[in-house]
Design a protein around this motif. Structure first.
Motif, PDB file in Angstrom:
ATOM      1  N   ILE A  80     111.433-115.631  48.544  1.00  0.00           N
ATOM      2  CA  ILE A  80     111.307-115.659  47.087  1.00  0.00           C
ATOM      3  C   ILE A  80     109.855-115.294  46.783  1.00  0.00           C
ATOM      4  O   ILE A  80     108.969-115.496  47.615  1.00  0.00           O
ATOM      5  CB  ILE A  80     111.638-117.044  46.480  1.00  0.00           C
ATOM      6  CG1 ILE A  80     110.802-118.139  47.122  1.00  0.00           C
ATOM      7  CG2 ILE A  80     113.107-117.353  46.619  1.00  0.00           C
ATOM      8  CD1 ILE A  80     110.906-119.470  46.409  1.00  0.00           C
ATOM      9  N   ALA A  81     109.609-114.721  45.605  1.00  0.00           N
ATOM     10  CA  ALA A  81     108.242-114.319  45.229  1.00  0.00           C
ATOM     11  C   ALA A  81     108.040-114.556  43.743  1.00  0.00           C
ATOM     12  O   ALA A  81     108.967-114.336  42.947  1.00  0.00           O
ATOM     13  CB  ALA A  81     108.004-112.849  45.559  1.00  0.00           C
ATOM     14  N   THR A  82     106.871-115.054  43.377  1.00  0.00           N
ATOM     15  CA  THR A  82     106.540-115.320  41.964  1.00  0.00           C
ATOM     16  C   THR A  82     105.199-114.680  41.638  1.00  0.00           C
ATOM     17  O   THR A  82     104.259-114.808  42.430  1.00  0.00           O
ATOM     18  CB  THR A  82     106.424-116.846  41.739  1.00  0.00           C
ATOM     19  OG1 THR A  82     107.541-117.473  42.356  1.00  0.00           O
ATOM     20  CG2 THR A  82     106.384-117.186  40.267  1.00  0.00           C
ATOM     21  N   PRO A  83     105.083-113.971  40.506  1.00  0.00           N
ATOM     22  CA  PRO A  83     103.774-113.383  40.145  1.00  0.00           C
ATOM     23  C   PRO A  83     102.737-114.488  39.957  1.00  0.00           C
ATOM     24  O   PRO A  83     103.073-115.563  39.451  1.00  0.00           O
ATOM     25  CB  PRO A  83     104.062-112.668  38.825  1.00  0.00           C
ATOM     26  CG  PRO A  83     105.537-112.502  38.773  1.00  0.00           C
ATOM     27  CD  PRO A  83     106.131-113.642  39.550  1.00  0.00           C
ATOM     28  N   LEU A  84     101.513-114.246  40.415  1.00  0.00           N
ATOM     29  CA  LEU A  84     100.424-115.208  40.204  1.00  0.00           C
ATOM     30  C   LEU A  84      99.888-115.016  38.781  1.00  0.00           C
ATOM     31  O   LEU A  84      99.904-113.896  38.260  1.00  0.00           O
ATOM     32  CB  LEU A  84      99.289-114.949  41.207  1.00  0.00           C
ATOM     33  CG  LEU A  84      99.563-115.353  42.654  1.00  0.00           C
ATOM     34  CD1 LEU A  84      98.436-114.873  43.551  1.00  0.00           C
ATOM     35  CD2 LEU A  84      99.737-116.859  42.768  1.00  0.00           C
ATOM     36  N   PRO A  85      99.388-116.103  38.157  1.00  0.00           N
ATOM     37  CA  PRO A  85      98.782-115.938  36.820  1.00  0.00           C
ATOM     38  C   PRO A  85      97.602-114.968  36.918  1.00  0.00           C
ATOM     39  O   PRO A  85      96.885-114.982  37.935  1.00  0.00           O
ATOM     40  CB  PRO A  85      98.340-117.343  36.446  1.00  0.00           C
ATOM     41  CG  PRO A  85      98.471-118.186  37.661  1.00  0.00           C
ATOM     42  CD  PRO A  85      99.347-117.481  38.621  1.00  0.00           C
ATOM     43  N   PRO A  86      97.387-114.119  35.918  1.00  0.00           N
ATOM     44  CA  PRO A  86      96.362-113.060  35.966  1.00  0.00           C
ATOM     45  C   PRO A  86      94.992-113.578  36.435  1.00  0.00           C
ATOM     46  O   PRO A  86      94.348-112.961  37.273  1.00  0.00           O
ATOM     47  CB  PRO A  86      96.301-112.568  34.524  1.00  0.00           C
ATOM     48  CG  PRO A  86      97.595-112.943  33.913  1.00  0.00           C
ATOM     49  CD  PRO A  86      98.075-114.170  34.629  1.00  0.00           C
ATOM     50  N   LYS A  87      94.577-114.766  35.975  1.00  0.00           N
ATOM     51  CA  LYS A  87      93.254-115.309  36.329  1.00  0.00           C
ATOM     52  C   LYS A  87      93.167-115.400  37.847  1.00  0.00           C
ATOM     53  O   LYS A  87      92.235-114.873  38.456  1.00  0.00           O
ATOM     54  CB  LYS A  87      93.105-116.687  35.676  1.00  0.00           C
ATOM     55  CG  LYS A  87      91.877-117.468  36.088  1.00  0.00           C
ATOM     56  CD  LYS A  87      91.771-118.785  35.295  1.00  0.00           C
ATOM     57  CE  LYS A  87      93.031-119.645  35.446  1.00  0.00           C
ATOM     58  NZ  LYS A  87      93.241-120.109  36.855  1.00  0.00           N
ATOM     59  N   LYS A  88      94.182-116.020  38.483  1.00  0.00           N
ATOM     60  CA  LYS A  88      94.135-116.240  39.939  1.00  0.00           C
ATOM     61  C   LYS A  88      94.122-114.909  40.666  1.00  0.00           C
ATOM     62  O   LYS A  88      93.375-114.710  41.616  1.00  0.00           O
ATOM     63  CB  LYS A  88      95.359-117.060  40.396  1.00  0.00           C
ATOM     64  CG  LYS A  88      95.145-118.569  40.238  1.00  0.00           C
ATOM     65  CD  LYS A  88      96.202-119.379  40.959  1.00  0.00           C
ATOM     66  CE  LYS A  88      95.938-119.475  42.456  1.00  0.00           C
ATOM     67  NZ  LYS A  88      96.810-120.496  43.080  1.00  0.00           N
ATOM     68  N   SER A  89      94.944-113.963  40.195  1.00  0.00           N
ATOM     69  CA  SER A  89      95.044-112.726  40.983  1.00  0.00           C
ATOM     70  C   SER A  89      93.766-111.908  40.801  1.00  0.00           C
ATOM     71  O   SER A  89      93.418-111.104  41.646  1.00  0.00           O
ATOM     72  CB  SER A  89      96.289-111.940  40.569  1.00  0.00           C
ATOM     73  OG  SER A  89      96.079-111.260  39.375  1.00  0.00           O
ATOM     74  N   ALA A  90      93.013-112.189  39.734  1.00  0.00           N
ATOM     75  CA  ALA A  90      91.735-111.470  39.554  1.00  0.00           C
ATOM     76  C   ALA A  90      90.776-111.875  40.684  1.00  0.00           C
ATOM     77  O   ALA A  90      90.016-111.059  41.196  1.00  0.00           O
ATOM     78  CB  ALA A  90      91.149-111.814  38.199  1.00  0.00           C
ATOM     79  N   GLU A  91      90.866-113.148  41.125  1.00  0.00           N
ATOM     80  CA  GLU A  91      89.934-113.625  42.176  1.00  0.00           C
ATOM     81  C   GLU A  91      90.157-112.887  43.488  1.00  0.00           C
ATOM     82  O   GLU A  91      89.232-112.456  44.153  1.00  0.00           O
ATOM     83  CB  GLU A  91      90.167-115.134  42.425  1.00  0.00           C
ATOM     84  CG  GLU A  91      89.599-116.056  41.358  1.00  0.00           C
ATOM     85  CD  GLU A  91      90.314-117.434  41.408  1.00  0.00           C
ATOM     86  OE1 GLU A  91      90.326-118.108  40.372  1.00  0.00           O
ATOM     87  OE2 GLU A  91      90.877-117.771  42.482  1.00  0.00           O
ATOM     88  N   THR A  92      91.445-112.756  43.886  1.00  0.00           N
ATOM     89  CA  THR A  92      91.674-112.248  45.258  1.00  0.00           C
ATOM     90  C   THR A  92      92.432-110.922  45.259  1.00  0.00           C
ATOM     91  O   THR A  92      92.823-110.449  46.298  1.00  0.00           O
ATOM     92  CB  THR A  92      92.575-113.237  46.022  1.00  0.00           C
ATOM     93  OG1 THR A  92      93.848-113.243  45.328  1.00  0.00           O
ATOM     94  CG2 THR A  92      92.013-114.635  46.056  1.00  0.00           C
TER      95      THR A  92
END
Ligand SMILES: O=C(Nc1ccc(C(=O)N2CC(c3nccs3)C2)s1)[C@@H]1CCCN1
Length: 159
Positions: A35-47
């Motif tokens: 299963i896969a869920t998109p990360l919130p934009p803030k978190k994905s900006a970090e990594t």
């Protein structure tokens, strides 16, 4: 348990030579995938990781598979830290974050009694929902995506 039954069956067979000791075949259904869920934009900006995902091997209807599966070795893409992840007890799953889809493997090691060689399952990690024509659905409004396969492990008791 299952192996006790197989051993008893074999003993019974060997005690009565006139009984045909035809191999007993045991079928164990399993479900594996992710299963896969998109990360919130803030978190994905970090990594630059865009999704959180969990890959797993399960029994059907939550049935326990640890009585015949001793451990599962997940092999992730080599860019992951320690790409070989060994799970020795249920739930047989690994959670990670990432940005893309790649093939991973899950090697099932069986309880020694069964004498069965390990089985390697292949799974293409799926992060995005696909349209019927295979094109990637761009906006999924943060809903999780899942991609699981059903398979059957067949154990034949040698006579
Ligand atoms: O995507 C693909 N391959 C991928 C391999 C690994 C991926 C990933 O998501 N990650 C590596 C992991 C780390 N980042 C930093 C430290 S570890 C996060 S993606 C292919 C190529 C295009 C189509 N499919």
């Amino acid at each position: 348990d299952m192996y006790e039954n197989i051993r008893n069956n074999r003993r019974l067979c060997e005690g009565f030579p006139q009984i045909n000791c035809a191999g007993v075949t045991i079928v164990r259904p399993i479900i594996y995938g992710n299963i896969a869920t998109p990360l919130p934009p803030k978190k994905s900006a970090e990594t630059d990781h865009t999704h959180k995902w969990t890959v797993s091997v399960k029994g059907v209807n939550g049935e326990d598979i640890s009585y015949f599966i001793k451990k599962v070795v997940f092999k992730l893409h080599e860019t992951y830290q320690n790409p070989l992840r060994t799970v020795e007890s249920p739930p047989f799953e690994i959670s990670e974050t990432g940005w893309g889809e790649f093939e991973l493997t899950m090697k099932l090691h069986f309880i020694p009694e069964s004498g069965e060689k390990p089985v390697t399952l292949y799974h293409n990690l799926r992060l995005h929902p696909y349209e019927d024509d295979g094109s990637i659905l761009t906006s999924n409004k943060g809903k999780p995506v899942s991609s699981f396969q059903y398979d059957e492990l067949v154990f034949t008791d040698p006579t």
